[in-house]
Design a protein around this motif. Structure first.
Motif, PDB file in Angstrom:
ATOM      1  N   LYS A  48     -22.353  26.567  -8.997  1.00  0.00           N
ATOM      2  CA  LYS A  48     -22.987  27.994  -9.094  1.00  0.00           C
ATOM      3  C   LYS A  48     -23.767  27.977 -10.446  1.00  0.00           C
ATOM      4  O   LYS A  48     -23.403  27.360 -11.452  1.00  0.00           O
ATOM      5  CB  LYS A  48     -21.785  28.846  -9.430  1.00  0.00           C
ATOM      6  N   GLU A  49     -25.077  28.541 -10.207  1.00  0.00           N
ATOM      7  CA  GLU A  49     -25.766  28.570 -11.220  1.00  0.00           C
ATOM      8  C   GLU A  49     -25.280  29.565 -12.420  1.00  0.00           C
ATOM      9  O   GLU A  49     -25.001  30.704 -12.278  1.00  0.00           O
ATOM     10  CB  GLU A  49     -27.074  28.966 -10.980  1.00  0.00           C
ATOM     11  N   LEU A  50     -25.263  28.870 -13.763  1.00  0.00           N
ATOM     12  CA  LEU A  50     -24.712  29.583 -14.825  1.00  0.00           C
ATOM     13  C   LEU A  50     -26.037  30.028 -15.693  1.00  0.00           C
ATOM     14  O   LEU A  50     -25.720  31.327 -16.169  1.00  0.00           O
ATOM     15  CB  LEU A  50     -23.796  28.724 -15.630  1.00  0.00           C
ATOM     16  N   HIS A  51     -26.887  29.300 -15.805  1.00  0.00           N
ATOM     17  CA  HIS A  51     -27.836  29.637 -16.714  1.00  0.00           C
ATOM     18  C   HIS A  51     -29.133  29.026 -16.325  1.00  0.00           C
ATOM     19  O   HIS A  51     -29.283  27.838 -15.883  1.00  0.00           O
ATOM     20  CB  HIS A  51     -27.516  29.282 -18.267  1.00  0.00           C
ATOM     21  N   ARG A  52     -30.201  29.514 -16.810  1.00  0.00           N
ATOM     22  CA  ARG A  52     -31.751  28.911 -16.355  1.00  0.00           C
ATOM     23  C   ARG A  52     -32.625  29.132 -17.550  1.00  0.00           C
ATOM     24  O   ARG A  52     -32.647  30.439 -18.167  1.00  0.00           O
ATOM     25  CB  ARG A  52     -32.083  29.362 -15.280  1.00  0.00           C
ATOM     26  N   THR A  53     -33.406  28.151 -18.141  1.00  0.00           N
ATOM     27  CA  THR A  53     -34.318  28.427 -19.038  1.00  0.00           C
ATOM     28  C   THR A  53     -35.265  27.463 -19.098  1.00  0.00           C
ATOM     29  O   THR A  53     -35.180  26.591 -18.341  1.00  0.00           O
ATOM     30  CB  THR A  53     -33.505  28.211 -20.545  1.00  0.00           C
ATOM     31  N   ARG A  54     -36.268  27.518 -19.970  1.00  0.00           N
ATOM     32  CA  ARG A  54     -37.246  26.387 -20.037  1.00  0.00           C
ATOM     33  C   ARG A  54     -37.490  26.019 -21.144  1.00  0.00           C
ATOM     34  O   ARG A  54     -37.665  26.507 -22.370  1.00  0.00           O
ATOM     35  CB  ARG A  54     -38.778  27.041 -19.293  1.00  0.00           C
ATOM     36  N   ILE A  55     -37.640  24.679 -21.412  1.00  0.00           N
ATOM     37  CA  ILE A  55     -37.723  23.781 -22.498  1.00  0.00           C
ATOM     38  C   ILE A  55     -39.110  24.284 -23.072  1.00  0.00           C
ATOM     39  O   ILE A  55     -40.105  24.084 -22.672  1.00  0.00           O
ATOM     40  CB  ILE A  55     -37.455  22.324 -22.218  1.00  0.00           C
ATOM     41  N   GLY A 114     -40.169  21.388 -16.670  1.00  0.00           N
ATOM     42  CA  GLY A 114     -39.747  21.879 -18.048  1.00  0.00           C
ATOM     43  C   GLY A 114     -38.473  22.871 -17.446  1.00  0.00           C
ATOM     44  O   GLY A 114     -37.784  23.110 -18.673  1.00  0.00           O
ATOM     45  N   ASP A 115     -38.156  23.151 -16.544  1.00  0.00           N
ATOM     46  CA  ASP A 115     -37.009  24.087 -16.274  1.00  0.00           C
ATOM     47  C   ASP A 115     -35.791  23.060 -16.618  1.00  0.00           C
ATOM     48  O   ASP A 115     -35.596  22.065 -16.105  1.00  0.00           O
ATOM     49  CB  ASP A 115     -36.973  24.452 -14.805  1.00  0.00           C
ATOM     50  N   LEU A 116     -34.617  23.967 -17.150  1.00  0.00           N
ATOM     51  CA  LEU A 116     -33.411  23.511 -17.640  1.00  0.00           C
ATOM     52  C   LEU A 116     -32.345  24.542 -16.877  1.00  0.00           C
ATOM     53  O   LEU A 116     -32.201  25.347 -17.327  1.00  0.00           O
ATOM     54  CB  LEU A 116     -33.308  23.271 -18.836  1.00  0.00           C
ATOM     55  N   SER A 154     -39.820  18.025  -9.434  1.00  0.00           N
ATOM     56  CA  SER A 154     -38.661  17.314  -9.013  1.00  0.00           C
ATOM     57  C   SER A 154     -37.820  17.197  -9.951  1.00  0.00           C
ATOM     58  O   SER A 154     -37.863  17.666 -11.293  1.00  0.00           O
ATOM     59  CB  SER A 154     -39.054  15.884  -8.629  1.00  0.00           C
ATOM     60  N   VAL A 155     -36.535  16.749  -9.674  1.00  0.00           N
ATOM     61  CA  VAL A 155     -35.273  16.339 -10.682  1.00  0.00           C
ATOM     62  C   VAL A 155     -35.607  15.255 -11.583  1.00  0.00           C
ATOM     63  O   VAL A 155     -35.709  14.034 -11.045  1.00  0.00           O
ATOM     64  CB  VAL A 155     -33.979  16.344 -10.024  1.00  0.00           C
ATOM     65  N   THR A 156     -35.888  15.337 -12.864  1.00  0.00           N
ATOM     66  CA  THR A 156     -36.085  14.168 -13.780  1.00  0.00           C
ATOM     67  C   THR A 156     -34.797  13.438 -14.256  1.00  0.00           C
ATOM     68  O   THR A 156     -34.792  12.244 -14.382  1.00  0.00           O
ATOM     69  CB  THR A 156     -37.117  14.571 -14.631  1.00  0.00           C
ATOM     70  N   ALA A 157     -33.735  14.443 -14.495  1.00  0.00           N
ATOM     71  CA  ALA A 157     -32.599  13.905 -14.921  1.00  0.00           C
ATOM     72  C   ALA A 157     -31.376  14.741 -14.946  1.00  0.00           C
ATOM     73  O   ALA A 157     -31.762  16.202 -14.585  1.00  0.00           O
ATOM     74  CB  ALA A 157     -32.698  13.608 -16.607  1.00  0.00           C
ATOM     75  N   LEU A 158     -30.186  14.328 -14.915  1.00  0.00           N
ATOM     76  CA  LEU A 158     -29.008  15.026 -14.921  1.00  0.00           C
ATOM     77  C   LEU A 158     -28.066  14.628 -16.034  1.00  0.00           C
ATOM     78  O   LEU A 158     -28.366  13.603 -16.774  1.00  0.00           O
ATOM     79  CB  LEU A 158     -28.126  14.699 -13.612  1.00  0.00           C
ATOM     80  N   ALA A 159     -27.484  15.651 -16.778  1.00  0.00           N
ATOM     81  CA  ALA A 159     -26.789  15.531 -17.887  1.00  0.00           C
ATOM     82  C   ALA A 159     -25.308  16.270 -17.646  1.00  0.00           C
ATOM     83  O   ALA A 159     -25.392  17.204 -16.970  1.00  0.00           O
ATOM     84  CB  ALA A 159     -27.413  16.096 -19.231  1.00  0.00           C
ATOM     85  N   LEU A 189     -47.070  20.600 -22.597  1.00  0.00           N
ATOM     86  CA  LEU A 189     -46.314  21.614 -21.499  1.00  0.00           C
ATOM     87  C   LEU A 189     -45.188  21.260 -20.870  1.00  0.00           C
ATOM     88  O   LEU A 189     -44.431  22.011 -20.385  1.00  0.00           O
ATOM     89  CB  LEU A 189     -47.777  21.892 -20.754  1.00  0.00           C
ATOM     90  N   TYR A 190     -45.271  19.888 -20.629  1.00  0.00           N
ATOM     91  CA  TYR A 190     -44.175  19.400 -19.638  1.00  0.00           C
ATOM     92  C   TYR A 190     -42.996  18.483 -20.360  1.00  0.00           C
ATOM     93  O   TYR A 190     -43.084  17.211 -20.440  1.00  0.00           O
ATOM     94  CB  TYR A 190     -44.659  18.390 -18.433  1.00  0.00           C
ATOM     95  N   MET A 191     -42.361  19.359 -21.285  1.00  0.00           N
ATOM     96  CA  MET A 191     -41.337  18.331 -21.981  1.00  0.00           C
ATOM     97  C   MET A 191     -40.056  18.061 -21.216  1.00  0.00           C
ATOM     98  O   MET A 191     -39.480  18.856 -20.585  1.00  0.00           O
ATOM     99  CB  MET A 191     -40.932  19.348 -23.105  1.00  0.00           C
ATOM    100  N   ARG A 192     -39.917  16.713 -20.729  1.00  0.00           N
ATOM    101  CA  ARG A 192     -38.947  16.251 -19.865  1.00  0.00           C
ATOM    102  C   ARG A 192     -38.488  15.054 -20.582  1.00  0.00           C
ATOM    103  O   ARG A 192     -39.323  14.499 -21.223  1.00  0.00           O
ATOM    104  CB  ARG A 192     -39.413  16.225 -18.582  1.00  0.00           C
ATOM    105  N   PRO A 193     -37.516  14.510 -20.016  1.00  0.00           N
ATOM    106  CA  PRO A 193     -37.144  13.082 -20.489  1.00  0.00           C
ATOM    107  C   PRO A 193     -38.099  12.054 -19.834  1.00  0.00           C
ATOM    108  O   PRO A 193     -38.503  12.247 -18.631  1.00  0.00           O
ATOM    109  CB  PRO A 193     -35.684  12.792 -19.656  1.00  0.00           C
ATOM    110  N   ALA A 194     -38.443  10.929 -20.502  1.00  0.00           N
ATOM    111  CA  ALA A 194     -39.261   9.856 -19.993  1.00  0.00           C
ATOM    112  C   ALA A 194     -38.355   9.225 -18.821  1.00  0.00           C
ATOM    113  O   ALA A 194     -37.247   9.088 -18.762  1.00  0.00           O
ATOM    114  CB  ALA A 194     -39.692   9.100 -20.971  1.00  0.00           C
ATOM    115  N   ALA A 195     -39.295   8.330 -18.067  1.00  0.00           N
ATOM    116  CA  ALA A 195     -38.450   7.851 -17.155  1.00  0.00           C
ATOM    117  C   ALA A 195     -37.676   6.642 -17.919  1.00  0.00           C
ATOM    118  O   ALA A 195     -38.000   5.872 -18.634  1.00  0.00           O
ATOM    119  CB  ALA A 195     -39.531   6.717 -16.192  1.00  0.00           C
ATOM    120  N   ARG A 196     -36.323   6.514 -17.290  1.00  0.00           N
ATOM    121  CA  ARG A 196     -35.225   5.668 -17.740  1.00  0.00           C
ATOM    122  C   ARG A 196     -34.771   5.985 -19.122  1.00  0.00           C
ATOM    123  O   ARG A 196     -34.333   5.228 -19.827  1.00  0.00           O
ATOM    124  CB  ARG A 196     -35.872   4.237 -17.895  1.00  0.00           C
TER     125      ARG A 196
END
Length: 386
Positions: free
Chosen positions: A254-261, A243-245, A225-230, A267-274
């Motif tokens: 249009k997609e410009l770039h894709r990487t993984r944190i 972990g995809d960014l 799922s999408v955990t955050a937008l910036a 293993l799952y580095m992502r923003p916490a809820a809120r």
């Protein structure tokens, strides 16, 4: 920074805990005032040195520095959201009185005097979020119908309350929508399921015209799922639960770039809820969750920064050992990043304000406001700061 070399933190931070409201002077690191004033809601705003908050079914204004009571305005129900701009306080109220028909209102007041400028009946729709864009108000609302719920974005003139346009928006979102420039981007998911999994998409609404600028299908895997937008300069950053960014062009999606944190053992580095998410140059900053990973590790509470182009970690600023984070907020001004964070260690509450170099993570100033670490003061939320 001040000429003295000290970095300026936000002047005031207000916390609510049950019937108590406490306001801290962040420039001095001291408790400015505290009052037992009733049931304080988790919402508030600042305008011209005043703290405006909701106590019971009433708007109350206080001098932010002294706590001296100012104007009061009775409300017909409970507040769903409020915003301040150019001396005007915009409040969304849901009327919960018996025989009221459960009607909602959008009320605009003079933030200095508490005088009503205009008031608009929103009908039986359930209001969600209120946003500001230039001289317009953006109100999201939903309504239950015989064929299911529908959601609309109502665009109004902020000075008069005159409706300008209303457009359809997604009913369900996986994370908080992001307003960036003249776009409002929704990380939406369609109702129901298909044989290929959850149907996800990003929808960008042009706030000038109310039209959809672009719609982009997203991965359908159940655990992606999408955990955050910036927002980055001219681009949208999408953070996913695996972990995809992904970096997208704001104009066309249009997609410009894709990487993984690269979270290392986490293993799952992502923003916490809120957790707020900020972009400073090529760096993206957030608080990760402390949930255990597949390897059994439980990472320490921390504020982390990654290069959003390479996914590599730039810096990592930890909180005390065994700290469980409560609320947090981030403010970015120039190269300086200010974090306002509450946490508990062995059930004892703490509040810390840190001013960091956004490029290196170096803590330049740390304030522990006095009078906060008490068992009888456990704040539910950060009411606001100014």
């Amino acid at each position: 920074p001040h000429p003295s070399g000290r970095v300026k933190a936000p002047p005031y931070a207000a916390m609510a805990a049950g019937a108590e409201l406490a306001v801290f002077d962040m420039s001095k690191g001291t408790l400015a005032w505290r009052k037992n004033i009733g049931n304080v809601q988790r919402t508030g705003a600042y305008a011209a040195g005043r703290l405006i908050t909701v106590i019971g079914n009433e708007l109350r204004a206080f001098d932010a520095a002294t706590g001296e009571a100012g104007w009061r305005y009775p409300l017909p129900g409970w507040v769903r959201d409020m915003r301040v701009k150019d001396g005007l306080l915009h409040v969304v109220v849901h009327d919960s009185r018996p025989n009221s028909g459960m009607v909602s209102y959008l009320i605009t007041l003079d933030a200095h005097l508490g005088r009503v400028i205009w008031r608009r009946d929103l009908g039986p729709d359930s209001p969600r979020r209120l946003r500001l864009y230039e001289d317009r108000l953006l109100l999201e609302r939903t309504r239950s119908t015989s064929v299911g719920a529908r959601a609309r974005l109502l665009i109004l003139d902020a000075l008069t309350g005159r409706p300008l346009r209303e457009v359809a928006i997604p009913v369900q979102n996986e994370s908080e929508p992001l307003q960036v420039g003249d776009l409002l981007v929704y990380p939406a998911r369609a109702s129901g399921r298909s044989p290929t999994g959850i149907q996800r998409y990003l929808l960008a609404v042009d706030l000038r015209t109310g039209e959809t600028r672009w719609r982009l299908p997203q991965a359908s895997e159940n655990r992606n799922s999408v955990t955050a937008l910036a927002a980055a300069p001219g681009a949208l950053i999408v953070l996913r639960s695996n972990g995809d960014l992904v970096t997208l062009d704001l104009e066309g999606g249009k997609e410009l770039h894709r990487t993984r944190i690269d979270g290392g053992k986490n293993l799952y580095m992502r923003p916490a809820a809120r957790s707020p998410v900020l972009v400073i140059g090529d760096t993206i900053v957030f608080h990760p969750p402390r949930a255990r990973t597949l390897r059994g590790a439980r990472p320490p509470a921390a504020l982390v920064a990654f290069n959003y182009k390479s996914g590599k970690r730039v810096w990592w600023s930890e909180y005390p050992k065994d700290a469980d984070l409560g609320f947090c907020d981030l403010v970015h001004r120039g190269r300086w990043l200010t974090s306002i964070t509450s946490y508990r260690v062995k059930r004892v509450p703490h509040l810390v304000v840190r001013v960091l170099d956004g490029g290196t993570g170096e803590v330049r100033q740390e304030i522990h406001p006095e009078g906060f670490a008490r068992q009888d003061f456990l704040p539910r939320a950060l009411v606001g700061y100014g």
